[in-house]
Design a protein around this motif. Structure first.
Motif, PDB file in Angstrom:
ATOM      1  N   THR A 144      10.869   4.649  -0.655  1.00 56.96           N
ATOM      2  CA  THR A 144      10.183   4.989   0.546  1.00 56.96           C
ATOM      3  C   THR A 144      10.020   3.836   1.234  1.00 56.96           C
ATOM      4  OG1 THR A 144       9.006   6.817  -0.617  1.00 56.96           O
ATOM      5  CG2 THR A 144       8.167   6.134   1.552  1.00 56.96           C
ATOM      6  N   VAL A 145       9.516   2.777   0.638  1.00 57.59           N
ATOM      7  CA  VAL A 145       9.189   1.361   1.580  1.00 57.59           C
ATOM      8  C   VAL A 145      10.511   1.059   2.020  1.00 57.59           C
ATOM      9  CG1 VAL A 145       8.508  -1.066   1.161  1.00 57.59           C
ATOM     10  CG2 VAL A 145       7.021   0.758   0.135  1.00 57.59           C
ATOM     11  N   VAL A 200      11.377   2.637   5.134  1.00 61.49           N
ATOM     12  CA  VAL A 200      10.660   2.279   6.321  1.00 61.49           C
ATOM     13  C   VAL A 200      11.045   0.971   6.774  1.00 61.49           C
ATOM     14  CG1 VAL A 200       8.197   1.624   6.900  1.00 61.49           C
ATOM     15  CG2 VAL A 200       8.677   3.512   5.530  1.00 61.49           C
ATOM     16  N   SER A 226       0.672   3.936  -2.878  1.00 60.90           N
ATOM     17  CA  SER A 226       0.210   5.399  -2.706  1.00 60.90           C
ATOM     18  C   SER A 226       1.143   6.254  -3.212  1.00 60.90           C
ATOM     19  CB  SER A 226       0.072   5.568  -1.002  1.00 60.90           C
ATOM     20  OG  SER A 226      -0.345   6.628  -0.676  1.00 60.90           O
ATOM     21  N   SER A 251       0.928  -1.223   0.046  1.00 60.21           N
ATOM     22  CA  SER A 251       0.052  -0.048  -0.103  1.00 60.21           C
ATOM     23  C   SER A 251       0.790   1.201  -0.087  1.00 60.21           C
ATOM     24  CB  SER A 251      -0.881  -0.170   1.158  1.00 60.21           C
ATOM     25  OG  SER A 251      -1.942  -0.987   0.888  1.00 60.21           O
ATOM     26  N   LEU A 252       2.087   1.274   0.651  1.00 61.15           N
ATOM     27  CA  LEU A 252       2.667   2.408   0.805  1.00 61.15           C
ATOM     28  C   LEU A 252       3.276   2.682  -0.777  1.00 61.15           C
ATOM     29  CD1 LEU A 252       4.947   2.079   3.947  1.00 61.15           C
ATOM     30  CD2 LEU A 252       3.223   3.737   3.466  1.00 61.15           C
TER      31      LEU A 252
END
Length: 524
Positions: free
Chosen positions: A476-477, A480, A424, A420-421
């Protein structure tokens, strides 16, 4: 002098090794089924016109059902017969695979994967539980090693077999390959496996099973739907609220049960808690990467399906090498420094991978994938061994079930949250300002859709924008993941007990020695 007649020894069944071969074949199928689907995701996105959310559900429906039903499935086998339920599980899995070859919409593929998850929940725990009835103590460890190693071997085989099939046949062939192997397993179980049961096992708690299945499903639903509907939408918030309520009810019910199906008191053992946390975090990141990487390698890198399977091998190879290295390292230093080092290596690999750009080339990707695989093996394998080694001997069975459940939940949430990240971030960063509304929506739904629109309308700039957006989302993932690995590494370094395997015999009575990797789900 009274002569004592020696008691006749029961001769082992000569068919037991044939039966073990049948179990190995069945477990191999289930092992590579965990990864074979991933290389097919870009193909399914194109041929089924599946969105990123639907692709997440195709993968997660299997994992969610498996995690929710694994414990009650084991209890059903104990009570009604392990061979009987194992055969039933194989037949359910076979039915789901057959159904998957015949359908042509994302929704029906999700349904097929759900059925397969039910079958896998019966097969995997019962496949190990029937071994004690066939093998004596001197042979049992070899048998358990063979079964769990077959599942571990299925992981790198999955992308290769899937890629080979997809380059020559349609996407449904990834389900079709299961049918002959599972059919062989069913026939062998019918004729070779002895029946065994444990009538004293706890009864299946239907209400607890419903709480876990619906609660976990609602959590995953909210995470997957959030990028499209918005994290503050009533449906997403309602899903999270329902999940929290049901999972809290599950915790309360299980803590009050005299013989709980899910023994949460095991989390009070510090070693079990933090080793389980490390193993779950590793599964969380590993599952998320396996969801993202095939799309990156095929759509951005230009690989075909088989080439994608080959390009995933550095991560699998790193995992297998470090898993083998971890045993002597733990024996020399104890689990805490090894697990902590593995998480630190995983953090470094994730942060290095976040520097990937659309034109980086495969060499850089192979580098950080190899480092990530080394981190996975160093962290997950000794963590699973040490988790079960730090709890009382009579709780080893409950601990194994809880650990496997936590890892599967971590995998399901990893696919949902990390997928989902990236979805998005991709949707927010792709430039669709000059496209008609319908084409813009299709391009924002998935990278595969954007490439199809770019080719149809002759817009190479759209393809470049989509590639850059996806790679930025993947970065980005990975950041994280790196932060999560670092936090977990700091926790394990500060709080994880460091009991070396060589000192297990000196432990106080009632504690189990550190268990072999073969009893810890094979390091998957």
């Amino acid at each position: 002098m009274v002569a004592v007649t020696p008691r006749a020894e029961t001769r082992p069944d000569p068919r037991r090794w044939w039966a073990l071969g049948a179990l190995v074949a069945s477990m191999l199928v289930l092992g590579f089924d965990l990864t074979i689907l991933n290389v097919a995701l870009p193909t399914m996105a194109e041929q089924l016109e599946a969105s990123t959310g639907e692709l997440q559900w195709i993968v997660d429906s299997y994992v969610v059902v498996f995690a929710a039903l694994m414990l009650p499935a084991g209890l059903l086998g104990d009570r009604f017969g392990r061979r009987r339920m194992l055969i039933a599980g194989l037949l359910v899995f076979l039915a789901g695979a057959l159904f998957g070859t015949l359908v042509s919409t994302p929704e029906l593929v999700i349904a097929a994967r759900t059925v397969m998850g039910v079958g896998a929940a019966l097969v995997i725990p019962l496949g190990l539980s029937v071994l004690p009835s066939m093998f004596g103590p001197e042979e049992r460890s070899k048998a358990v090693a063979a079964v769990t190693a077959s599942m571990a071997a299925g992981m790198p085989l999955g992308p290769l077999v899937g890629g080979l099939l997809l380059d020559h046949y349609w996407w449904g062939s990834i389900f079709l390959i299961n049918i002959p192997m599972v059919a062989m397993g069913v026939a062998a179980c019918l004729f070779l496996l002895p029946e065994s049961r444990d009538p004293a096992s706890p009864r299946v708690d239907v209400l607890s099973t419903a709480y876990s299945a619906i609660g976990l499903g609602a959590l995953v639903f909210g995470i997957i739907e959030a990028p499209e509907r918005g994290w503050g939408s009533p449906l997403v918030l309602g899903s999270f609220a329902l999940s929290a309520m049901l999972l809290a009810a599950l915790v309360v019910r299980e803590r009050r049960a005299v013989r709980p199906m899910l023994d949460l008191k095991l989390l009070g053992h510090r070693g079990f808690l933090f080793n389980s946390l490390a193993a779950t975090l590793g599964t969380f990141v590993f599952s998320g990467l396996l969801f993202m990487l095939p799309t990156y390698l095929q759509e951005v890198g230009g690989s075909n399906a088989f080439g994608t399977g080959l390009r995933l091998l550095p991560m699998m190879g790193g995992l297998m090498v470090s898993a083998r290295m971890s045993t002597p390292l733990v024996q020399r230093m104890g689990p805490r420094p090894v697990v902590t080092a593995g998480l630190a290596v995983l953090c470094f690999a994730a942060l290095l991978g976040s520097r990937t750009e659309a034109d980086s080339g495969y060499g850089f990707t192979a580098l950080w994938l190899t480092i990530a695989g080394l981190g996975f093996g160093l962290a997950m394998v000794p963590a699973m061994d040490a988790a079960l080694g730090g709890i009382p001997r009579d709780e080893a069975g409950s601990g194994s079930g809880l650990l496997m459940t936590l890892r599967q939940v971590g995998g399901a949430i990893g696919i949902a949250l990390l997928g989902s990240l990236v979805a998005s971030a991709y949707s927010d960063r792709i430039d669709t300002s000059r496209l008609p509304a319908e084409a813009a929506n299709a391009a924002r739904e998935s990278l595969t859709g954007a490439h199809a629109i770019a080719e149809r309308l002759g817009l190479p700039g759209l393809a470049r924008s989509a590639d850059a957006a996806y790679v930025e989302g993947m970065g980005t993932v990975l950041v994280v993941c790196g932060i999560a690995a670092l936090v977990t590494a700091l926790l394990t370094a500060a709080l994880l007990p460091n009991v070396r395997p060589a000192k297990a015999e000196e432990a106080t009575e009632g504690e189990a020695p550190v268990m072999a990797r073969t009893e810890s789900d094979g390091g998957q």
